[in-house]
Design a protein around this motif. Structure first.
Motif, short mmCIF file in Angstrom:
data_model
loop_
_atom_site.label_atom_id
_atom_site.label_comp_id
_atom_site.label_asym_id
_atom_site.label_seq_id
_atom_site.Cartn_x
_atom_site.Cartn_y
_atom_site.Cartn_z
N VAL A 375 6.44 -11.66 -9.24
CA VAL A 375 5.03 -11.29 -9.28
C VAL A 375 4.68 -10.41 -8.08
CG1 VAL A 375 2.71 -12.20 -8.96
CG2 VAL A 375 4.19 -13.16 -10.71
N VAL A 376 5.15 -10.79 -6.90
CA VAL A 376 4.86 -9.99 -5.71
C VAL A 376 5.44 -8.59 -5.85
CG1 VAL A 376 5.26 -9.79 -3.22
CG2 VAL A 376 4.65 -12.00 -4.20
N ASP A 377 6.68 -8.53 -6.32
CA ASP A 377 7.31 -7.22 -6.50
C ASP A 377 6.57 -6.38 -7.53
OD1 ASP A 377 9.17 -8.04 -4.68
OD2 ASP A 377 10.73 -8.52 -6.16
N GLN A 378 6.20 -6.98 -8.66
CA GLN A 378 5.56 -6.22 -9.72
C GLN A 378 4.14 -5.81 -9.34
OE1 GLN A 378 5.95 -8.11 -13.56
NE2 GLN A 378 8.11 -8.59 -13.23
N ALA A 379 3.40 -6.70 -8.66
CA ALA A 379 2.05 -6.33 -8.23
C ALA A 379 2.10 -5.19 -7.22
CB ALA A 379 1.34 -7.54 -7.63
N HIS A 380 3.07 -5.24 -6.31
CA HIS A 380 3.21 -4.15 -5.34
C HIS A 380 3.63 -2.87 -6.04
CE1 HIS A 380 5.01 -1.80 -2.03
NE2 HIS A 380 4.14 -2.44 -1.26
N ALA A 381 4.53 -2.97 -7.03
CA ALA A 381 4.93 -1.78 -7.79
C ALA A 381 3.76 -1.20 -8.57
CB ALA A 381 6.08 -2.13 -8.73
N GLU A 382 2.90 -2.09 -9.12
CA GLU A 382 1.72 -1.60 -9.83
C GLU A 382 0.76 -0.89 -8.87
OE1 GLU A 382 -1.15 -0.94 -12.83
OE2 GLU A 382 1.01 -1.35 -12.86
N MET A 383 0.63 -1.42 -7.68
CA MET A 383 -0.21 -0.76 -6.68
C MET A 383 0.33 0.62 -6.34
SD MET A 383 -1.18 -2.12 -2.85
CE MET A 383 0.49 -1.81 -2.24
N GLN A 425 6.13 -8.36 3.61
CA GLN A 425 5.45 -7.10 3.90
C GLN A 425 4.71 -6.57 2.68
OE1 GLN A 425 4.93 -5.66 6.72
NE2 GLN A 425 3.89 -3.90 5.81
N ARG A 426 5.30 -6.75 1.50
CA ARG A 426 4.62 -6.32 0.28
C ARG A 426 3.32 -7.11 0.06
NH1 ARG A 426 10.13 -6.34 -3.35
NH2 ARG A 426 11.11 -4.51 -2.36
N LEU A 427 3.37 -8.41 0.36
CA LEU A 427 2.16 -9.23 0.22
C LEU A 427 1.09 -8.79 1.22
CD1 LEU A 427 1.23 -11.60 -1.53
CD2 LEU A 427 2.00 -13.14 0.28
N ILE A 428 1.51 -8.46 2.43
CA ILE A 428 0.56 -7.97 3.44
C ILE A 428 -0.05 -6.65 2.99
CG2 ILE A 428 0.35 -7.14 5.82
CD1 ILE A 428 2.55 -9.15 6.57
N GLU A 429 0.77 -5.77 2.42
CA GLU A 429 0.26 -4.48 1.95
C GLU A 429 -0.69 -4.65 0.77
OE1 GLU A 429 3.62 -2.02 1.17
OE2 GLU A 429 4.18 -1.83 3.29
N LEU A 430 -0.46 -5.67 -0.06
CA LEU A 430 -1.41 -5.95 -1.14
C LEU A 430 -2.80 -6.25 -0.58
CD1 LEU A 430 0.53 -8.16 -3.72
CD2 LEU A 430 -0.31 -5.84 -4.05
N LEU A 433 -3.94 -2.63 1.35
CA LEU A 433 -3.98 -1.34 0.65
C LEU A 433 -4.44 -1.45 -0.81
CD1 LEU A 433 -0.52 0.05 1.88
CD2 LEU A 433 -2.77 0.42 2.90
N GLY A 434 -4.47 -2.65 -1.36
CA GLY A 434 -4.66 -2.76 -2.80
C GLY A 434 -6.08 -2.58 -3.30
N ARG A 435 -7.09 -2.82 -2.46
CA ARG A 435 -8.46 -2.84 -2.96
C ARG A 435 -8.87 -1.52 -3.60
NH1 ARG A 435 -13.47 -1.41 -1.00
NH2 ARG A 435 -15.23 -2.62 -1.82
N SER A 436 -8.63 -0.41 -2.92
CA SER A 436 -9.04 0.89 -3.46
C SER A 436 -8.23 1.27 -4.69
CB SER A 436 -8.89 1.97 -2.39
OG SER A 436 -7.53 2.08 -1.98
N ARG A 437 -7.11 0.61 -4.90
CA ARG A 437 -6.26 0.90 -6.06
C ARG A 437 -6.46 -0.12 -7.17
NH1 ARG A 437 -0.82 1.86 -2.34
NH2 ARG A 437 -1.82 3.32 -0.87
N GLY A 438 -7.48 -0.96 -7.05
CA GLY A 438 -7.79 -1.91 -8.11
C GLY A 438 -6.88 -3.10 -8.16
N VAL A 439 -6.15 -3.39 -7.06
CA VAL A 439 -5.31 -4.58 -6.97
C VAL A 439 -5.88 -5.42 -5.83
CG1 VAL A 439 -2.98 -5.49 -6.65
CG2 VAL A 439 -3.31 -3.29 -7.79
N VAL A 440 -6.59 -6.50 -6.18
CA VAL A 440 -7.36 -7.27 -5.21
C VAL A 440 -6.70 -8.63 -5.00
CG1 VAL A 440 -9.61 -8.29 -4.69
CG2 VAL A 440 -9.48 -6.08 -5.85
N LEU A 441 -6.51 -8.98 -3.73
CA LEU A 441 -5.87 -10.25 -3.39
C LEU A 441 -6.92 -11.29 -3.03
CD1 LEU A 441 -3.18 -11.76 -2.80
CD2 LEU A 441 -3.43 -11.02 -0.42
N TRP A 442 -6.86 -12.45 -3.67
CA TRP A 442 -7.67 -13.62 -3.31
C TRP A 442 -6.74 -14.69 -2.78
CZ3 TRP A 442 -11.17 -14.09 -8.32
CH2 TRP A 442 -12.03 -12.98 -8.35
#
Length: 643
Positions: A375-383, A425-430, A433-442
């Motif tokens: 999931v972490v890998d795929q969410a980061h790849a989607e971002m 590091q991918r989780l930290i980048e989510l 960096l993810g908010r403006s790209r529509g990938v939001v971490l809660w």
């Protein structure tokens, strides 16, 4: 005619009542500032009255008699000294020396008698009313003379104003403020309202170390009892909060009652709130999709327990939810997950696994280590894919559906990937960096700490979680991380009883408690299933040709060269992991061929995790090795062709 006069009389009476109500309300508003003056006056008058006893009066009369006698003795000695001086001009004359010594003794006796008289007068003072009359006469008579002499009304007017101010202050300060209270007050609320009355407060404030504070008439609101407190001298709102135990003792309030002081609308005033009620009572806390706001940028968190207003939080903002075990953290986040699922795509990373049992048929979940890593890998790849898409379309903010990734429990998930620096590091980048790209971490955790060997949230992720909601936490350290600069809301002091489950504070909203919405298991199961899968493909560069496999040159007659045809390539053995479906391909195919017609049945037959089975089945369907019927039944392609 009689009816007309009755109508006129009723209107006149109504106007008179309205005028009377207005006068009473105005006097009620003016009364509190004069309460300390009236209280001091009554206290001083009572003190003087208690001192005016027969014994003190007798002592005063004796002191006056002795003082008069001492004055007469001093006058006689002074006369004798004058006679001796007239009889002889020699200062060393015996008669003059004896007279001087007699004068000194008489003066000493007079001073002692005067001191005793003042002490007796203090023990038997004049009544306060007489003293006030004397003071007013002292400035009233000269003012009248000045007015007559100057022909100006100002001296006597100023004197009359001073008298009116004293009399009016006593009238307002002693006035019992009329407070309209609801009929449904409990015995506790009636007691608290009575003790918040300015007259009661001022009389007992000094005994509790609260001298210099004055309350206004209490008001009963849907959220409890509320009143303003005037802060005189060096009092501040912080100082009043520091003395909250003294306030509780003065009011006789029970230990579990939440009392707090906040800043008023102007300097020198505080607002005292006693949470005897909840404005959320009587309103169902059950969340339904109808509670999703029409504004796509916000979502509903719950109800303000003091005002009953609905509290909204940003939908596209990173979120931190904190709460100790048993505070209702999972129930509080379910409505937010439901909104995220219906508005876009939702991925639940559940470190413990219990919550995923409910959400697994509804959305994409990850519990085991390999699932979390995928999931972490795929969410980061989607971002990353969305970043390329946004660059190609020249937009700065993602305009498609939002992908929401919830991590719960954060401490367990961090423990899984703490040694995997790339995935961490991918989780930290989510988070960054993810908010403006529509990938939001809660992020949700029971342990909102960033230090130590087992933090609940990573120290590089926490600063990016700007929206913060905290249920009850263990202590001040957790409160500091949970609410950041709003830790003074004190979420660690929320009662631990069942009635306060799902109650917490929102950073920046103010220290007003919020009751969150709840979503039960049946409500989650009623949501439409929709599992997010990464739709992109990794870009693998084409391998460079091997020099050893280049075509050979063949020399022909005449010096020309002929390119020899390449040798037929040997059939390379394909690794099972590179075939469609990966390492689980063969067990899944065998299970389907043996009669397992659903993902659940295949997982049960093979013992493979359901999430891995689902991904393997999807890959085999894309490769054409499995077929999925309209009713969801799985069959192998060979079986389908045979049929």
């Amino acid at each position: 005619m009689a009816a007309a006069w009755a109508k006129i009389g009723s209107q006149t009476k109504t106007a008179r009542e309205v005028s009377g109500d207005w006068i009473n309300s105005t006097l009620d508003e003016l009364a509190p500032p004069f309460v300390p003056f009236a209280a001091w006056w009554d206290q001083e008058a009572d003190r003087r009255r208690q001192l005016r006893t027969p014994d003190n009066l007798k002592a005063l009369l004796d002191a006056q008699r002795k003082h008069n006698s001492a004055r007469a003795t001093a006058a006689s000695a002074k006369a004798q000294q004058a006679t001796a001086r007239n009889g002889s001009r020699n200062p060393l004359n015996g008669a003059r020396r004896a007279a001087a010594k007699s004068v000194r003794g008489a003066r000493e006796q007079q001073r002692n008698a005067r001191a005793e008289l003042r002490k007796a007068q203090a023990n038997y003072p004049t009544t306060l009313a007489v003293r006030a009359a004397q003071v007013h006469a002292a400035h009233g008579v000269p003012a009248a003379v000045a007015t007559a002499a100057l022909g100006s009304p100002w001296p006597v007017s100023a004197s009359a104003a001073a008298v009116a101010l004293q009399v009016g202050g006593l009238f307002l300060g002693r006035r019992r403020v009329t407070v309209c209270l609801p009929d449904d007050l409990s015995a506790e609320e009636r007691q608290l309202v009575a003790r918040l009355d300015p007259s009661h407060w001022v009389q007992h404030a000094d005994d509790r170390g609260l001298g210099g504070t004055v309350t206004t008439p209490a008001e009963v609101t849907p959220g409890g009892i509320r009143c303003e407190v005037r802060l005189d001298g060096t009092w501040t709102v912080k100082g009043l909060n520091d003395r909250m135990e003294s306030v509780r003792a003065l009011l006789g309030a029970r230990t579990g009652l939440r009392i707090r002081a906040t800043s008023g609308q102007r300097g020198g005033w505080a607002v005292l709130t006693l949470s005897t009620r909840s404005a959320a009572e009587g309103v169902s806390s059950l969340w339904t999709p109808d509670r999703i706001p029409a504004d796509p940028l916000v979502m509903s968190l719950g109800l303000d327990t003091e005002t009953g207003d609905e509290v909204l939080v940003p939908f596209d903002e990173r979120l931190l939810v904190s709460g100790a075990s048993g505070t209702g953290k999972s129930w509080s986040t379910r409505p937010l997950l439901g909104a995220a699922h219906l508005r876009g795509d939702l991925v639940l990373i559940d470190g413990k696994g219990e919550e995923a049992n409910i959400w697994e048929p509804i959305c994409r979940t990850a519990v085991e280590r390999d699932e979390v890593e995928d999931v972490v890998d795929q969410a980061h790849a989607e971002m990353t894919r969305r970043k390329r898409d946004m660059k190609a379309r020249r937009i700065s903010v993602w305009d498609g559906p939002q992908l929401t990734v919830l991590v719960d429990e954060g401490q367990v998930v961090l423990a899984m990937i703490s040694n995997d620096k790339e995935r961490l590091q991918r989780l930290i980048e989510l988070s960054s960096l993810g908010r403006s790209r529509g990938v939001v971490l809660w992020w949700a955790t029971q342990y909102p700490i960033t230090d130590g060997s087992a933090p609940g949230v990573h120290k590089l992720i926490a600063p990016n979680l700007l929206t913060r909601f905290s249920l009850r936490v263990a202590g001040t350290t957790q409160a500091q991380v949970a609410l950041d600069d709003c830790a003074h809301y004190a979420p660690q002091q929320i009662p631990a009883d069942r009635a306060h489950r799902g109650h917490g504070y929102l950073k920046g909203y103010g220290p007003r408690m919020i009751r969150t919405w709840t979503l039960d298991d049946a409500g989650v199961s009623a949501l439409p299933p929709k599992a997010w899968e990464f739709g992109g493909r990794a870009e693998v560069p084409a391998p460079a040709p091997d020099p050893a496999e280049r075509p050979a040159l063949q020399l022909l007659k005449g010096g020309d060269f002929l390119l020899a045809p390449p040798a037929a390539p040997a059939e390379a053995e394909v690794e099972p992991a590179k075939l469609p479906g990966g390492k689980h391909r063969e067990p899944v195919l065998r299970a389907v061929a043996a009669g397992s017609t659903s993902v659940t049945a295949v997982a049960k037959a093979t013992g493979i995790n359901k999430g891995n089975v689902s991904r393997t089945v999807a890959a085999l369907i894309d490769a054409g090795e499995l077929h999925k019927a309209a009713d969801g039944t799985l069959t192998t392609t060979s079986t389908e062709e045979t049929a």
